[in-house]
Write a protein that holds these residues in place. Structure first.
Motif, PDB file in Angstrom:
ATOM      1  N   ARG A 199      10.294   0.769   9.937  1.00 16.70           N
ATOM      2  CA  ARG A 199       9.698   2.088  10.164  1.00 16.70           C
ATOM      3  C   ARG A 199       8.984   2.592   8.905  1.00 16.70           C
ATOM      4  N   GLN A 200       8.461   1.669   8.129  1.00 15.93           N
ATOM      5  CA  GLN A 200       7.877   2.013   6.834  1.00 15.93           C
ATOM      6  C   GLN A 200       6.604   2.830   6.947  1.00 15.93           C
ATOM      7  N   LEU A 201       5.888   2.737   8.076  1.00 11.37           N
ATOM      8  CA  LEU A 201       4.705   3.556   8.305  1.00 11.37           C
ATOM      9  C   LEU A 201       5.083   4.797   9.103  1.00 11.37           C
ATOM     10  N   GLU A 202       4.417   5.906   8.816  1.00 12.31           N
ATOM     11  CA  GLU A 202       4.712   7.145   9.523  1.00 12.31           C
ATOM     12  C   GLU A 202       4.495   7.004  11.016  1.00 12.31           C
ATOM     13  N   ARG A 203       3.437   6.304  11.416  1.00  9.85           N
ATOM     14  CA  ARG A 203       3.172   6.164  12.844  1.00  9.85           C
ATOM     15  C   ARG A 203       4.221   5.311  13.530  1.00  9.85           C
ATOM     16  N   ALA A 204       4.838   4.377  12.802  1.00  7.64           N
ATOM     17  CA  ALA A 204       5.900   3.570  13.398  1.00  7.64           C
ATOM     18  C   ALA A 204       7.145   4.412  13.667  1.00  7.64           C
ATOM     19  N   GLN A 205       7.345   5.454  12.896  1.00  3.44           N
ATOM     20  CA  GLN A 205       8.490   6.330  13.109  1.00  3.44           C
ATOM     21  C   GLN A 205       8.376   7.090  14.417  1.00  3.44           C
TER      22      GLN A 205
ATOM     23  N   PRO B 244       0.830  -1.210   0.000  1.00  5.17           N
ATOM     24  CA  PRO B 244       0.000   0.000   0.000  1.00  5.17           C
ATOM     25  C   PRO B 244       0.863   1.258   0.000  1.00  5.17           C
ATOM     26  N   PRO B 245       0.340   2.356  -0.532  1.00  7.24           N
ATOM     27  CA  PRO B 245       1.154   3.570  -0.695  1.00  7.24           C
ATOM     28  C   PRO B 245       1.673   4.161   0.602  1.00  7.24           C
ATOM     29  N   GLU B 246       0.972   3.925   1.723  1.00  5.33           N
ATOM     30  CA  GLU B 246       1.443   4.496   2.989  1.00  5.33           C
ATOM     31  C   GLU B 246       2.655   3.748   3.558  1.00  5.33           C
ATOM     32  N   TYR B 247       2.986   2.586   2.988  1.00  4.55           N
ATOM     33  CA  TYR B 247       4.180   1.852   3.399  1.00  4.55           C
ATOM     34  C   TYR B 247       5.333   2.324   2.512  1.00  4.55           C
ATOM     35  N   ARG B 248       6.204   3.149   3.055  1.00  2.58           N
ATOM     36  CA  ARG B 248       7.126   3.938   2.251  1.00  2.58           C
ATOM     37  C   ARG B 248       8.389   3.198   1.830  1.00  2.58           C
ATOM     38  N   ASP B 249       8.774   2.185   2.548  1.00  2.00           N
ATOM     39  CA  ASP B 249       9.963   1.426   2.157  1.00  2.00           C
ATOM     40  C   ASP B 249       9.832   0.019   2.703  1.00  2.00           C
ATOM     41  N   LYS B 250      10.940  -0.716   2.773  1.00  2.00           N
ATOM     42  CA  LYS B 250      10.885  -2.100   3.229  1.00  2.00           C
ATOM     43  C   LYS B 250      11.382  -2.273   4.664  1.00  2.00           C
ATOM     44  N   GLY B 251      11.678  -1.197   5.341  1.00  2.00           N
ATOM     45  CA  GLY B 251      12.165  -1.296   6.711  1.00  2.00           C
ATOM     46  C   GLY B 251      11.046  -1.350   7.723  1.00  2.00           C
TER      47      GLY B 251
END
Length: 316
Positions: A146-152, A137-144
């Motif tokens: 911390r790929q979701l903004e909320r996980a960051q 999905p587009p909100e998953y920005r990479d493969k790490g």
């Protein structure tokens, strides 16, 4: 074979890891301190609201059940994914979201419901997509991790609460999986690997289903892992191929084992009935720009079959 994710070079630098760990520790301490001050302030100065039946008549146990049903995670169907995307599926028809609006209503409710999001992290599988851009999905920005903004924005305690995680896995390789687990705060006890129909190697040409046993043996999972669950998905017309693969996994179970960093292994313990669960769902026959394949049925939907196999820590 898929390339290792782009941020891996950063994770492999021990000095960067150390500096990042110090920074996260300071930020976590600061946030926890402010939350503690906020809680003390709310406890000292809030209206008891005993005039409300919610607080004046219902016991705390029933209120907690009501709050738990309200503060939960679900799909945001106001922002639906396209049905022909590679990631549209049950429970992922739209972005996953936590419903935390209840926590903002008043101090009394905030005090009672504040622990609920943390409990949800502990009790629900948190999903990650270890896949190429058009497969997540587009909100998953990479493969790490911390790929979701909320996980960051996760605190250390929130990372530690992720006891069960789900990884949609496109490419079972040592580099993919070990690269993902370079996040030191991510220490799950259960990992669910979901291999979707379109994640199998050369699924477009009906290539023989298989798992690379060498990659499994070479890969090292975190020492905290005590269970690995693999969800295998295939279309109904190829179900027998999946049955054959599961039979091979049990027949050659010493070859198909998972290993942790401490070299302890996880194995399929119930060889007589390795498939612990299975279900079906109806999904698209074509993807992306509408392309379809000869081995897909005609029409706009076809049946997908999911079979689940578990590996557990062998204490013998």
């Amino acid at each position: 074979m898929l390339p290792r994710f782009s941020r891996l070079a950063v994770y492999e630098n021990p000095e960067v890891d150390k500096m990042a760990g110090v920074a996260m520790g300071v930020a976590t301490a600061w946030l926890l301190h402010n939350l503690e001050l906020l809680q003390k302030s709310a406890e000292k100065d809030h209206h008891p609201q005993t005039q409300s039946p919610l607080f004046g008549k219902l016991p705390a146990e029933i209120r907690n059940e009501i709050f738990a049903l309200t503060v939960t995670e679900d799909e945001d169907l106001s922002k639906p994914y396209g049905r022909q995307t590679y990631y549209w599926r049950p429970e992922f028809r739209g972005p996953r979201r936590f419903n935390v609006a209840l926590l903002r209503t008043c101090k009394r409710i905030w005090l009672e419901t504040r622990p609920l999001p943390h409990k949800l992290l502990r009790n629900l599988p948190w999903a990650f997509f270890l896949a190429e851009e058009n497969r997540r999905p587009p909100e998953y920005r990479d493969k790490g991790p911390r790929q979701l903004e909320r996980a960051q924005k996760f605190l250390t305690t929130q990372w530690q609460a992720l006891e069960t995680i789900q990884i949609f896995l496109q490419g079972l390789t040592k580099g993919n999986i070990e690269g993902f687990f370079r996040e030191p705060l991510l220490q799950p006890s259960t990992i669910i690997f979901t291999i979707r129909y379109t994640d199998w190697l050369y699924w477009e040409s009906q290539y023989r289903l298989g798992l690379d046993s060498r990659q499994m043996r070479w890969t090292r999972l975190p020492d905290t892992v005590t269970k690995v669950v693999m969800e295998f998905e295939i279309i109904q017309s190829r179900e027998q191929e999946l049955n054959n693969l599961i039979a091979e996994l049990t027949r050659l179970e010493e070859r198909y084992r998972w290993y942790r960093r401490d070299r302890k292994s996880l194995r399929i313990l119930n060889s007589k009935k390795p498939c612990v669960k299975e279900w079906t769902w109806d999904g698209p026959t074509n993807y992306g720009d509408g392309r379809t394949w000869q081995h897909h049925p005609s029409g706009y939907k076809m049946t997908y079959v999911v079979k689940v196999v578990e590996w557990e820590r062998d204490e013998a």
